[in-house]
Design an enzyme around this catalytic site. Structure first.
Site: not given
Lengths: 657, 657
Positions: B257, B352, B388-389, B417, B528
């Site tokens: 990205k 991605d 993460d997540n 998170e 990010k």
């Protein structure tokens, strides 16, 4: 690898199932045919579409039946629910199964894909086709379903992408694919849970208690089982379904109590039926003065003929003359000198009763014997037991005994007579007692009654504790009934009969017997210790009680345990509530009671019209089911006037024309 | 006999133990040294005197330690309680033991016997003597206790009945007899339960997040681990204990990205650190532009030297270039054509990232590999992971992974998170995450904040969910901070730091960076996706943040999770609360915050003087720990004035002279 010890890592989280009792440790109580709502938190990681179902199976020896099931649906915030009715009494094992559903996820994603700028859907369609192909494989036992799925597969392959959602729109199609979903990675809740489903009588019942030995009402003549039928007929006429007898076993002679609980009995004193056991036998025998076992069995049959169940008292009390004392001294507590201990609550002594040591060395034999006593009476036709002071015996004993009885004689009912601290009373409900006595007997004020009824019906108790409201018992003549007239008796009867789906009264109530033992909440000349002179044919408040029970029978709203809500009223002396039925929407009842037995009380009451299904400004009729008058009401606020001398209670049926 | 399948019929009921999580299914979380209160309903049939104790034992491989114990005491209504402190971190197995105590029952009965008209006590004394004799037998391992009991036995035999209670009055005597009580019929709670006791940092922590690649603040120059130490020193100076790094692994090139999350990266674009994996390696490697593993290890050591723990991001995301893709294609989802699926939330596509199939055929190997990744970094000195997540991976995976890590490396911390639906967030806390992000980021109004903090600290969540309050993250610049000045940033920092024992901020907050991506709750030019130009030496609101963290460190009241109560204030814009400490009674703090960043707000606040330990009419001093001023207050009602331009917050320490 430790991971392989857990061969199936759950894919979905299922938690916080309701209604459970102590997280499923105890069975949740419900009634056959009753609407049951089961809920759970069900969710998983990611964006898969979840499906879930609730399954149940009767636990029965040699039962070949498989699981029944019903789909669950999401409600809100990962909460899922379903509603069902268990059609047959029994103990049911239950579980919840949830899974990420391949077809639902695929079609949901496909629909969203169409909203984007994707142009080539070939791979996505092929994914769908594979899902259908696999469904067809799983459907192999149903040729019809296989055919339908194959047809779908064909249509999918040639459809324009935009038309694909339509292919799967019909609920028939969805049902076929749901039936053959891939459950190989489905998750089951970790601990199975149970529902104890009982017949309607377990939650909707009217009890009447009398002493068979006073069936003729003669102070100097011991009545027998053969004298009891007229009393059963009276009870039936008043609308009761269950007649409960205090213990009918031989009464001990050693240390027998005299009239009014005096320590020394006179020669003719009949003693307390709760001091069980004499030369003529123990818990399997009947007191010879009442007749014999055949007489009793005949009475049970005669009672059933007129629609009355006879409930026996199961009182694990032994008089010093009980055969157990000689045959099994090891079942009792012994003093250092080898004598058997009588009951004590120091400094009080109860020499007429020997308590049993439930954890004695021979406990297994003792427990089996007591189970066998219950089964003996079950064999004589008894289906209902009122259990005396269960809180003075181990909880684990009752849990074991009731479960064993239910295995052998499903549907046997046990009423817990525990007037003790709340946690013990609750626990006895949890471990299996069908019904329980309550604190209602002493709850008087509007605030007390509302708080108590809400505790029983709105909280967790609703799932395990079935309240039975008694305004009096042979042990309890509450202060608020002492030396009182019919108004007080009508008020307490109406409260018991309409606040609770089960209620009961001890005989004499219908005649407003109200003379206390000075300064105590007990009857003077209590029947517990003597024969009772009584004119059974007097009228008393029989017509009022009869009408109460008729109304209860006629209106489904009085038969569904938790369907009660209190209504705001301006007067602190006027209690108002409404009841409704999940099975009969026409049965909507507003009850208003004057709690003051002395003075007329007027009050506005404020109806929750929406809950009653009445629109703002709509006129509706309320008809007093006790006295027949009708009124037209329109607003939420209405006026009631309750005169203890004439109409202390209104039971108003709501009808909307 | 079925009864013998249950060889020990429990004598006592133990139920409703608290604090349990889902009835004991999950461990209850507490902190070493913290005051822990354990309660249970404990009762039995009849009139025996009950005794109960709470026992705990660390679950540790090869741990030879036995049970520790503390007596429980009755509180009210069959509720029993005890308080204790677990002195060491670890997972503890716990149980409750309760029994009918022969000695206590005997002496209690004996005392009551003396109040009646009994004359001969010989048998009762003999019963007591036998109880003592049996106690002495059980005490055989302690000659001292045996001697004391034998002495009592002797005294009992010759004492006047009226003097007997005195013999047993001393607490030493009672303790001896309690120690040697007959536990042969004691009852243990049915299911053991566990406490997860963690070090203080697990509940009291201040986090700071920055991107190592922007450590020098140069837009066009990639920073390295060697540039990070000044940033860690800045964080330390501001009072933070944990510095959290976004993923440090090689970043994928395929479908990388660009700036502001654009679909196509330019040649120099650095990509998102969450797109993990490239030719240079996967989750065990570091991005070559940051340095090498040695550099990282050195940084962990240097950080620890200055009192900072480095927390790594554990993000189970794979870029298409991740080595797993080639080595283990079976761990990913595959399309019908054999290609690997990228992440999607139709119609959105994330080319991605390749999501992992946690329930693939080779799941055991996959799970072990991911566990091994965590342990690899543990081996490099990392003790804290921000995950993460986690809600996009199976809950069962996390439960397994965290338990395994805790076995090998006790005390490892995991911050969840999960910004998702409440049930999932709660469940991740239950299954083992040490701390969790919260909805605080979006809770703005007085009502919202009070409701949320009470949910976290007063209800069941308190036992498993440790909130970490973040005013911002790299993903979230909430609307209420967008284009705002220092007042708004101070207010949200003060709320986070004083409402919760753990809080954190993403760098740039101290400089009040507030420019959003138009119309979204995201940063413009988000770090990010690009290197960030930033003057790290600017002052911003650093002094305010530093002071907040100093006050948190100095006052025990800010360090005990659930010790917070809200205070009535008249203004809807003024939030007031007090905090206290169970270990330091001097640490009593009143916090008042102006929620309005634009206008001065005045309000009366109404202190609960009794809870603050202040007597009616007593004068007390409050000292503002942020700004130094002191005030003398006397009444419960006091006035506060909060100006966003100068002092939007008071942190008032209460002292009574």
């Amino acid at each position: 690898m430790a991971i392989s010890e857990n061969p199936f890592a759950p894919t979905v989280v299922i938690s916080n199932i309701s209604p459970l009792v102590e997280g499923g440790r105890f069975a949740t109580k419900r009634i056959e045919g009753e609407l049951v709502r089961v809920e759970a938190d069900i969710f998983k990681d990611g964006h898969d579409e979840i499906r879930a179902k609730f399954l149940w199976k009767k636990i029965e020896k040699g039962s070949p039946l498989g699981w029944s099931e019903t789909p669950m649906s999401p409600v809100d915030n990962d909460r899922w629910a379903t509603e069902l009715r268990f059609e047959e009494p029994g103990l049911y094992e239950c579980k919840i199964l949830a899974w990420a559903d391949a077809f639902s996820t695929w079609i949901h994603d496909f629909e969203r894909r169409l909203t984007g700028d994707q142009e080539d859907f070939a791979t996505d369609i092929e994914e769908g086709r594979i899902i259908l192909e696999q469904s067809a494989e799983r459907a192999s036992s149903s040729r019809k379903d296989v055919k339908a799925i194959k047809e779908l597969e064909k249509e999918l392959s040639k459809a324009d992408p935009d038309d694909i959602p339509e292919l799967f729109e019909s609920s028939d199609t969805r049902d076929i694919l749901y039936r053959h979903a891939d459950l190989s990675q489905a998750t089951e809740n970790e601990e199975p849970f149970r529902f104890m489903v009982e017949e309607k009588l377990a939650a909707f019942s009217a009890w009447y208690e009398f002493f068979p030995r006073s069936a003729k009402g003669k102070e100097n003549e011991h009545s027998t089982f053969r004298d009891c039928l007229p009393r059963l007929e009276d009870a039936k006429k008043m609308g009761f379904d269950i007649v409960y007898f205090p213990p009918i076993h031989p009464i001990g002679h050693t240390a027998r109590k005299g009239k009014n609980n005096t320590l020394t009995a006179k020669k003719d004193d009949v003693g307390s039926p709760w001091a069980i056991g004499a030369k003529s036998g123990g818990h399997r025998s009947v007191e010879p003065l009442l007749g014999d076992l055949d007489d009793f069995e005949q009475l049970v049959i005669d009672a059933r003929d007129i629609g009355i169940e006879i409930a026996l008292d199961f009182a694990i009390n032994c008089s010093p003359d009980h055969p157990y004392v000689k045959d099994h001294p090891e079942w009792f507590f012994q003093r250092p000198d080898g004598t058997i201990k009588y009951a004590e609550n120091p400094p009080k002594k109860y020499q007429d009763i020997y308590p049993i040591n439930f954890h004695c060395e021979g406990w297994e034999e003792l427990w089996e014997e007591l189970l066998d006593v219950v089964l003996f009476w079950v064999g004589k036709g008894v289906r209902i037991f009122r259990v005396d002071n269960p809180h003075t015996k181990p909880v684990s004993f009752w849990e074991w005994l009731i479960a064993r009885v239910q295995e052998v004689a499903p549907g046997t009912m046990f009423l817990s007579e525990a007037f003790t601290r709340p946690r013990m009373m609750e626990m006895l409900g949890k471990i299996g007692f069908t019904q329980s006595y309550t604190y209602f007997t002493w709850r008087q004020t509007k605030e007390e009654i509302i708080e108590y009824v809400e505790e029983l019906t709105k909280g967790e108790m609703r799932n395990y504790y079935r309240a039975n409201f008694w305004p009096n018992t042979p042990d309890i003549l509450p202060y608020h009934l002492q030396n009182k007239g019919p108004a007080a008796f009508k008020i307490r009867a109406a409260l018991a009969a309409t606040l609770s789906t089960s209620w009961g009264m001890y005989s004499g109530y219908e005649f407003c017997e109200s003379e206390p033992l000075e300064g105590r909440e007990e009857y003077l000349d209590s029947e517990k210790f003597q024969l009772k002179e009584r004119d059974w044919n007097a009228t008393g408040i029989k017509p009022f009680i009869t009408r109460l029970n008729q109304v209860r029978q006629a209106e489904a709203a009085f038969q569904e345990y938790a369907n009660i809500e209190f209504i705001d009223s301006d007067s602190n002396q006027v209690l108002a509530y409404y009841r409704w039925s999940d099975s009969d929407p026409e049965s909507r009842i507003i009850v208003t009671v004057n709690l003051d037995a002395n003075y007329k009380q007027d009050s506005h009451i404020h109806l929750p019209l929406e809950k009653l299904g009445i629109e703002e400004g709509q006129e509706f009729q309320v008809t007093d089911l006790l006295y027949g008058e009708s009124y037209l009401w329109r607003d939420s606020t209405n006026f009631v006037s309750l005169d203890p001398r004439t109409k202390p209670v209104h039971i108003l049926k709501v009808t909307v024309s």
